[in-house]
Design an enzyme around this catalytic site. Structure first.
Site, PDB file in Angstrom:
ATOM      1  N   GLU A  80      11.461  -1.702 -10.876  1.00  0.00           N
ATOM      2  CA  GLU A  80      10.130  -2.001 -10.334  1.00  0.00           C
ATOM      3  C   GLU A  80       9.060  -2.092 -11.416  1.00  0.00           C
ATOM      4  O   GLU A  80       9.065  -1.321 -12.384  1.00  0.00           O
ATOM      5  CB  GLU A  80       9.735  -0.935  -9.312  1.00  0.00           C
ATOM      6  CG  GLU A  80      10.631  -0.933  -8.085  1.00  0.00           C
ATOM      7  CD  GLU A  80      10.086  -0.010  -7.015  1.00  0.00           C
ATOM      8  OE1 GLU A  80       8.893  -0.121  -6.683  1.00  0.00           O
ATOM      9  OE2 GLU A  80      10.851   0.839  -6.523  1.00  0.00           O
ATOM     10  N   SER A  98       3.608   2.012  -2.379  1.00  0.00           N
ATOM     11  CA  SER A  98       2.871   1.111  -3.271  1.00  0.00           C
ATOM     12  C   SER A  98       1.379   1.479  -3.282  1.00  0.00           C
ATOM     13  O   SER A  98       1.033   2.606  -3.632  1.00  0.00           O
ATOM     14  CB  SER A  98       3.111  -0.339  -2.844  1.00  0.00           C
ATOM     15  OG  SER A  98       2.715  -1.242  -3.845  1.00  0.00           O
TER      16      SER A  98
END
Length: 248
Positions: A237, A143
């Site tokens: 995502e 991330s």
């Protein structure tokens, strides 16, 4: 197990990753939830100061001499630390059969961009000075840590230091301007990240720097001359487009 992890994230993390939740609670909760996860067996852990930065060193039982991973944790640049990511980092080390260094780089908003890059670069340089062969060292991150991995590699290249062997990016957040298509199409599908939260994180980290500045959004940087890059991302995502555009 996959379903368990999905609901753990959806119900245990997502509600607390919110700009309406006090930052101290976001940070505390990320550590608490990680206690439900399981790491590889017989991985030894010690805390060190590397370049003055608290760093967790993880030694998997199957480690091969000389191999190393510098793992940069996610958390939107505002949350998480070594305790929240130690099991993920340990699994990466187990898969790579490598020692892992997991530094607690300084977080925004107390320390906005480019502090995190400076910290990661300092740790990398210190590891090389201590004898770690860069050709046996991989930088990895998830991330925000994936975006930081890419930004750190650019800083390494630009500083003239030896490059690592490769980069591994897990669902990298490489565009703080949130211009990717999946930011809109996957906002309700992502199990963990809320659009309002990631937008807030971007503002906390970038400070006065434009969101599309290549320093804090390495998707827009010159990516020439970097080592091989492996990108992992899930189809559901919110950050899917960051990975797709980066690979393109």
């Amino acid at each position: 197990m996959k379903r368990f992890v999905f609901w753990l994230v959806r119900l245990g993390i997502r509600p607390f990753m919110s700009s309406g939740v006090p930052l101290w609670l976001q940070r505390y909760w990320s550590r608490l939830v990680s206690m439900a996860l399981i790491g590889p067996r017989h991985a030894n852990q010690t805390s060190d100061l590397v370049a003055g930065i608290e760093t967790l060193r993880i030694e998997p039982a199957n480690r091969q001499s000389g191999r190393g991973v510098l793992f940069l944790h996610g958390g939107g640049y505002v949350s998480c630390d070594a305790s929240s990511h130690e099991k993920l980092a340990a699994w990466v080390g187990h898969a790579a059969q490598a020692r892992v260094w997991l530094p607690e780089y300084r977080l925004a908003p107390e320390y906005p961009y480019p502090t995190a890059i400076h910290d990661a670069l300092a740790v990398y340089e210190t590891l090389l000075d201590a004898g770690q062969d860069p050709e046996q060292l991989v930088i990895a991150g998830d991330s925000a840590g994936g975006g930081l991995t890419l930004a750190t590699a650019i800083a390494i290249r630009d500083s003239g230091l030896p490059l690592p062997a490769a980069l591994v990016l897990y669902s990298p957040w490489a565009d703080l301007s949130l211009s990717g298509n999946s930011i809109r199409t996957h906002a309700s599908r992502d199990a963990m990240i809320k659009l309002s939260w990631i937008r807030w994180c971007a503002d906390q980290y970038r400070g006065a720097v434009p969101a599309n500045d290549p320093g804090c959004s390495p998707l827009f940087a010159d990516l020439s001359g970097l080592p091989p890059i492996l990108v992992h991302v899930g189809t559901e995502e919110i950050l899917l487009s960051d990975s797709e555009r980066l690979v393109e």
